[in-house]
Every structure is written in C-alpha cells, then in structure tokens.
Scaffold this motif. Structure first.
Motif, mmCIF file in Angstrom:
data_model
loop_
_atom_site.group_PDB
_atom_site.id
_atom_site.type_symbol
_atom_site.label_atom_id
_atom_site.label_comp_id
_atom_site.label_asym_id
_atom_site.label_seq_id
_atom_site.Cartn_x
_atom_site.Cartn_y
_atom_site.Cartn_z
ATOM 1 N N UNK A 179 0.838 -1.198 0.000
ATOM 2 C CA UNK A 179 0.000 0.000 0.000
ATOM 3 C C UNK A 179 0.878 1.256 0.000
ATOM 4 N N UNK A 180 1.937 1.248 0.828
ATOM 5 C CA UNK A 180 2.850 2.396 0.864
ATOM 6 C C UNK A 180 3.502 2.613 -0.498
ATOM 7 N N UNK A 181 3.895 1.541 -1.146
ATOM 8 C CA UNK A 181 4.492 1.653 -2.483
ATOM 9 C C UNK A 181 3.473 2.201 -3.483
ATOM 10 N N UNK A 182 2.226 1.741 -3.376
ATOM 11 C CA UNK A 182 1.167 2.236 -4.259
ATOM 12 C C UNK A 182 0.919 3.719 -4.066
ATOM 13 N N UNK A 183 0.876 4.163 -2.806
ATOM 14 C CA UNK A 183 0.682 5.589 -2.518
ATOM 15 C C UNK A 183 1.851 6.396 -3.074
ATOM 16 N N UNK A 184 3.064 5.887 -2.908
ATOM 17 C CA UNK A 184 4.243 6.568 -3.446
ATOM 18 C C UNK A 184 4.155 6.681 -4.965
ATOM 19 N N UNK A 185 3.724 5.626 -5.632
ATOM 20 C CA UNK A 185 3.601 5.655 -7.090
ATOM 21 C C UNK A 185 2.556 6.673 -7.533
ATOM 22 N N UNK A 186 1.431 6.729 -6.808
ATOM 23 C CA UNK A 186 0.377 7.697 -7.156
ATOM 24 C C UNK A 186 0.876 9.124 -6.946
ATOM 25 N N UNK A 187 1.584 9.377 -5.847
ATOM 26 C CA UNK A 187 2.085 10.723 -5.564
ATOM 27 C C UNK A 187 3.154 11.121 -6.583
ATOM 28 N N UNK A 188 3.959 10.156 -7.012
ATOM 29 C CA UNK A 188 4.956 10.483 -8.048
ATOM 30 C C UNK A 188 4.288 10.804 -9.378
#
Length: 190
Positions: free
Chosen positions: A51-60
């Motif tokens: 989930x943290x990786x997904x949020x990071x990808x969305x924010x990027x």
C-alpha cells in the motif's frame, strides 16, 4: 503556533504508527505455534508495504496530491493539540494559552506524593479522574510534557513494570522549588 503544530505532528505520527503496529500485531494467531503463528503479521506487513508503495507511485504520478496530504496532516496535528473544551471549528489564528510549567510541575509532585517515581499512565489517570485530558493517550501526555521541557524517562520501573515515567530527582533538578535546594550543577553553572 509552530510549537503547537510540531507537538501535534509528533502526536499524529505516534498515533498512526501505533495504530498500524497494533493492526500488524493483530494478525498473530494464538491457536498456532512457531512460524505459522507469525505468518499473519508477516502478510499484513507485506500488505502495508505494498500500500505504501502504491501511494508513493500515485504521488509520483500526480505530485499535487501531496498538498492534499500535507493539508490533512496539518489539520490533524492542529486538532491533536487542542485544549480540552476548545472548539474544533475555531480558526487557526486563535492559539490557546500554553499551560503554566510551574503548575504542571506542581501537579506532577502532587501525583508523585512520597514516591520517587511515577508512570505516565498514573499521571494520565489522575488527570482524567479530575475531568481533564479526556480522550488523551499516554503518548499525547508525553508529547505535551516534552513540549514543556519536562523530562520523561523511557523506562521507569514501578511495581516491577518498566514503562515511560517521571523521576522525582529529574523534576527537582530541572525545576528546583522553594522547598528544594538547587542541584549542585545549577549552582556551578551560575
């Protein structure tokens, strides 16, 4: 205002990390033993990382979303440090008065009584019994005491149980009162 936001950020970060840690630990199964019992927390930790990786990808992909997150975080930090009875919807310009350090130290000496140490949970229970600090956690109390410069030890043993607490000697050395002589370090520094 900056002090209130800094203390609030610490409270919110601690609350969120404790909630996530409890969620991960809740995955442990008591009916199993060995590595099988630990599979639940391991799966939850992997899910949390995904989930943290997904949020990071969305924010990027959409960096403007970070402003929404920052606004949410600052609002949560401001609300985390509101005084009891303070209106939640009041404008950010009205900052409540900071508590009087001498009054807090006097309260801590009152809770200490004739003991030389006390857990923060005991202090919080005393405050809540008096109708103050409703809804606070020990982490909230510790953040407030840290903001006031009151020393809190990570492992104070009372009744064989080590947890966060306050020592009479620390209070006496940091805040010498009229009934207590100043510590030698204070006299030498002057």
């Amino acid at each position: 205002m900056i002090g209130r936001l800094a203390a609030g950020c610490e409270i919110v970060a601690r609350q969120r990390s404790e909630a996530l840690a409890k969620w991960v630990q809740a995955g442990r199964r008591d009916d199993l033993t060995g590595y099988r019992a630990a599979l639940g927390p391991a799966v939850r930790l992997v899910l949390l990382c995904a989930v943290a990786y997904g949020v990071l990808a969305v924010v990027r992909a959409a960096p403007w979303l970070m402003w929404l997150f920052a606004g949410w975080w600052l609002r949560a930090a401001w609300r985390a440090t509101r005084a009891p009875g303070e209106n939640v919807d009041e404008p950010l310009d009205d900052e409540p008065d900071e508590p009087d350090v001498e009054a807090v130290v006097a309260l801590l000496f009152e809770v200490l009584g004739d003991r030389d140490r006390v857990h923060l949970s005991t202090v919080l229970a005393h405050l809540q019994k008096e109708g103050q600090c409703e809804g606070w956690t020990v982490a909230d109390l510790r953040a407030r005491l840290d903001a006031l410069g009151i020393p809190v030890r990570p492992k104070v043993k009372v009744g064989g149980v080590p947890t966060r607490g306050i020592l009479r000697a620390d209070l006496a050395s940091h805040f010498p009162g009229p009934e207590m002589p100043p510590s030698p370090a204070t006299v030498d520094a002057a």
